[in-house]
Design a protein around this motif. Structure first.
Motif, mmCIF file in Angstrom:
data_model
loop_
_atom_site.group_PDB
_atom_site.id
_atom_site.type_symbol
_atom_site.label_atom_id
_atom_site.label_comp_id
_atom_site.label_asym_id
_atom_site.label_seq_id
_atom_site.Cartn_x
_atom_site.Cartn_y
_atom_site.Cartn_z
ATOM 1 N N MET A 43 45.190 -31.931 60.200
ATOM 2 C CA MET A 43 43.728 -31.874 60.241
ATOM 3 C C MET A 43 43.233 -32.952 59.279
ATOM 4 S SD MET A 43 43.179 -27.771 60.107
ATOM 5 C CE MET A 43 44.335 -26.718 60.948
ATOM 6 N N PRO A 44 43.086 -34.185 59.765
ATOM 7 C CA PRO A 44 42.792 -35.297 58.862
ATOM 8 C C PRO A 44 41.380 -35.321 58.286
ATOM 9 C CG PRO A 44 42.855 -36.055 61.125
ATOM 10 C CD PRO A 44 43.277 -34.614 61.138
ATOM 11 N N TRP A 45 40.512 -34.432 58.749
ATOM 12 C CA TRP A 45 39.137 -34.429 58.254
ATOM 13 C C TRP A 45 38.838 -33.094 57.612
ATOM 14 C CZ3 TRP A 45 34.475 -31.873 59.318
ATOM 15 C CH2 TRP A 45 33.325 -32.518 58.849
ATOM 16 N N GLY A 46 38.394 -33.127 56.375
ATOM 17 C CA GLY A 46 38.018 -31.910 55.677
ATOM 18 C C GLY A 46 36.663 -32.083 55.015
ATOM 19 N N LEU A 47 36.013 -30.982 54.752
ATOM 20 C CA LEU A 47 34.698 -31.010 54.117
ATOM 21 C C LEU A 47 34.576 -29.787 53.226
ATOM 22 C CD1 LEU A 47 31.851 -32.456 54.169
ATOM 23 C CD2 LEU A 47 31.212 -30.697 55.818
ATOM 24 N N ASN A 48 34.363 -30.014 51.947
ATOM 25 C CA ASN A 48 34.153 -28.888 51.033
ATOM 26 C C ASN A 48 32.781 -28.283 51.270
ATOM 27 O OD1 ASN A 48 36.653 -29.321 49.890
ATOM 28 N ND2 ASN A 48 35.855 -30.500 48.186
ATOM 29 N N ALA A 49 32.661 -27.000 51.038
ATOM 30 C CA ALA A 49 31.395 -26.300 51.264
ATOM 31 C C ALA A 49 30.249 -26.936 50.487
ATOM 32 C CB ALA A 49 31.529 -24.821 50.899
ATOM 33 N N GLY A 79 37.220 -11.479 57.442
ATOM 34 C CA GLY A 79 36.364 -10.311 57.405
ATOM 35 C C GLY A 79 35.968 -9.874 56.010
ATOM 36 N N THR A 80 36.856 -10.095 55.041
ATOM 37 C CA THR A 80 36.607 -9.567 53.704
ATOM 38 C C THR A 80 36.577 -10.644 52.630
ATOM 39 O OG1 THR A 80 37.741 -7.548 54.362
ATOM 40 C CG2 THR A 80 37.414 -7.874 52.015
ATOM 41 N N LEU A 81 37.618 -11.447 52.562
ATOM 42 C CA LEU A 81 37.740 -12.390 51.447
ATOM 43 C C LEU A 81 36.817 -13.601 51.545
ATOM 44 C CD1 LEU A 81 41.606 -12.349 50.935
ATOM 45 C CD2 LEU A 81 39.863 -11.091 49.683
ATOM 46 N N ALA A 82 36.693 -14.206 52.718
ATOM 47 C CA ALA A 82 35.885 -15.423 52.839
ATOM 48 C C ALA A 82 34.442 -15.224 52.387
ATOM 49 C CB ALA A 82 35.943 -15.969 54.264
ATOM 50 N N PRO A 83 33.760 -14.154 52.796
ATOM 51 C CA PRO A 83 32.383 -13.968 52.317
ATOM 52 C C PRO A 83 32.311 -13.807 50.792
ATOM 53 C CG PRO A 83 32.769 -12.598 54.238
ATOM 54 C CD PRO A 83 34.092 -13.159 53.824
ATOM 55 N N LEU A 84 33.324 -13.198 50.206
ATOM 56 C CA LEU A 84 33.334 -13.027 48.754
ATOM 57 C C LEU A 84 33.554 -14.349 48.020
ATOM 58 C CD1 LEU A 84 35.369 -9.712 48.435
ATOM 59 C CD2 LEU A 84 32.897 -10.026 48.244
ATOM 60 N N LEU A 85 34.375 -15.235 48.591
ATOM 61 C CA LEU A 85 34.629 -16.528 47.952
ATOM 62 C C LEU A 85 33.345 -17.333 47.783
ATOM 63 C CD1 LEU A 85 37.938 -17.723 49.632
ATOM 64 C CD2 LEU A 85 37.626 -16.765 47.356
ATOM 65 N N GLY A 86 32.422 -17.180 48.708
ATOM 66 C CA GLY A 86 31.150 -17.890 48.622
ATOM 67 C C GLY A 86 30.297 -17.454 47.448
ATOM 68 N N LYS A 87 30.613 -16.332 46.879
ATOM 69 C CA LYS A 87 29.841 -15.813 45.749
ATOM 70 C C LYS A 87 30.475 -16.125 44.394
ATOM 71 C CE LYS A 87 28.286 -11.959 48.587
ATOM 72 N NZ LYS A 87 27.029 -12.401 49.023
ATOM 73 N N VAL A 88 31.710 -16.632 44.402
ATOM 74 C CA VAL A 88 32.417 -16.951 43.159
ATOM 75 C C VAL A 88 32.241 -18.446 42.877
ATOM 76 C CG1 VAL A 88 34.650 -16.968 41.991
ATOM 77 C CG2 VAL A 88 34.094 -15.136 43.604
ATOM 78 N N PRO A 89 31.516 -18.803 41.809
ATOM 79 C CA PRO A 89 31.224 -20.219 41.551
ATOM 80 C C PRO A 89 32.449 -21.133 41.550
ATOM 81 C CG PRO A 89 29.934 -18.843 40.090
ATOM 82 C CD PRO A 89 30.887 -17.930 40.819
ATOM 83 N N ALA A 90 33.544 -20.710 40.973
ATOM 84 C CA ALA A 90 34.725 -21.569 40.881
ATOM 85 C C ALA A 90 35.422 -21.755 42.234
ATOM 86 C CB ALA A 90 35.707 -20.994 39.872
ATOM 87 N N LEU A 91 35.126 -20.903 43.207
ATOM 88 C CA LEU A 91 35.822 -20.953 44.496
ATOM 89 C C LEU A 91 34.930 -21.287 45.680
ATOM 90 C CD1 LEU A 91 38.047 -17.764 44.058
ATOM 91 C CD2 LEU A 91 38.698 -20.156 43.681
ATOM 92 N N ARG A 92 33.623 -21.262 45.505
ATOM 93 C CA ARG A 92 32.735 -21.382 46.666
ATOM 94 C C ARG A 92 32.844 -22.724 47.387
ATOM 95 N NH1 ARG A 92 27.443 -21.195 43.274
ATOM 96 N NH2 ARG A 92 28.020 -19.036 43.432
ATOM 97 N N ASN A 93 33.260 -23.783 46.706
ATOM 98 C CA ASN A 93 33.338 -25.085 47.364
ATOM 99 C C ASN A 93 34.705 -25.406 47.949
ATOM 100 O OD1 ASN A 93 30.658 -25.780 47.009
ATOM 101 N ND2 ASN A 93 31.043 -26.476 44.928
ATOM 102 N N VAL A 94 35.679 -24.510 47.825
ATOM 103 C CA VAL A 94 37.018 -24.783 48.335
ATOM 104 C C VAL A 94 37.412 -23.813 49.448
ATOM 105 C CG1 VAL A 94 37.819 -25.865 46.218
ATOM 106 C CG2 VAL A 94 38.077 -23.408 46.502
ATOM 107 N N ARG A 95 36.439 -23.317 50.174
ATOM 108 C CA ARG A 95 36.676 -22.365 51.254
ATOM 109 C C ARG A 95 36.270 -22.985 52.582
ATOM 110 N NH1 ARG A 95 31.515 -20.674 52.380
ATOM 111 N NH2 ARG A 95 30.083 -21.278 50.744
ATOM 112 N N PRO A 96 36.787 -22.477 53.690
ATOM 113 C CA PRO A 96 36.365 -22.979 55.005
ATOM 114 C C PRO A 96 34.880 -22.673 55.236
ATOM 115 C CG PRO A 96 38.276 -21.552 55.196
ATOM 116 C CD PRO A 96 37.798 -21.447 53.778
ATOM 117 N N THR A 97 34.250 -23.483 56.046
ATOM 118 C CA THR A 97 32.845 -23.279 56.364
ATOM 119 C C THR A 97 32.601 -23.392 57.865
ATOM 120 O OG1 THR A 97 32.352 -25.625 56.092
ATOM 121 C CG2 THR A 97 32.011 -24.222 54.186
ATOM 122 N N MET A 98 31.501 -22.819 58.296
ATOM 123 C CA MET A 98 31.004 -23.010 59.642
ATOM 124 C C MET A 98 29.593 -23.570 59.465
ATOM 125 S SD MET A 98 30.816 -20.366 62.818
ATOM 126 C CE MET A 98 32.582 -20.261 62.855
#
Length: 105
Positions: A43-49, A79-98
């Motif tokens: 997956m040669p293209w990535g984008l941080n949140a 279902g559970t972890l991804a929505p929570l990662l968006g609320k953690v400042p240190a992790l919110r920019n390193v998660r998949p996005t839609m």
């Protein structure tokens, strides 16, 4: 690609998912491998949140860029972890996005 779509499909919208840059790098170097030997396709293209705002500069006709919530009931991660990662400042920019990109002009 986004600029090309904005140019060609006036009044349209684009919905896309994106893996974070660290994940993209791991897929292109072969580091995403299961114990059974399956290798994730490159997956040669990535984008941080935190970089979604950069999409707006891809073409002057892009009028809106926003993150969409990930679909529910997609296993433990989505279902559970991804929505929570968006609320953690240190992790919110390193998660998949839609992301939804709209062109109304």
């Amino acid at each position: 690609m986004i600029a090309g779509c904005a140019e060609r499909f006036g009044g349209g919208a684009l919905v896309s998912d994106a893996v974070p840059r660290w994940f993209s790098e791991h897929t292109t170097t072969g580091r995403m491998r299961t114990k059974q030997g399956y290798s994730t396709p490159p997956m040669p293209w990535g984008l941080n949140a935190g970089e979604l705002h950069k999409i707006r500069t891809a073409h002057p006709a892009i009028s809106d860029v926003r993150e969409l919530p990930l679909p529910r009931r997609r296993g433990m991660y989505y279902g559970t972890l991804a929505p929570l990662l968006g609320k953690v400042p240190a992790l919110r920019n390193v998660r998949p996005t839609m992301t939804a990109v709209a062109r109304f002009q």
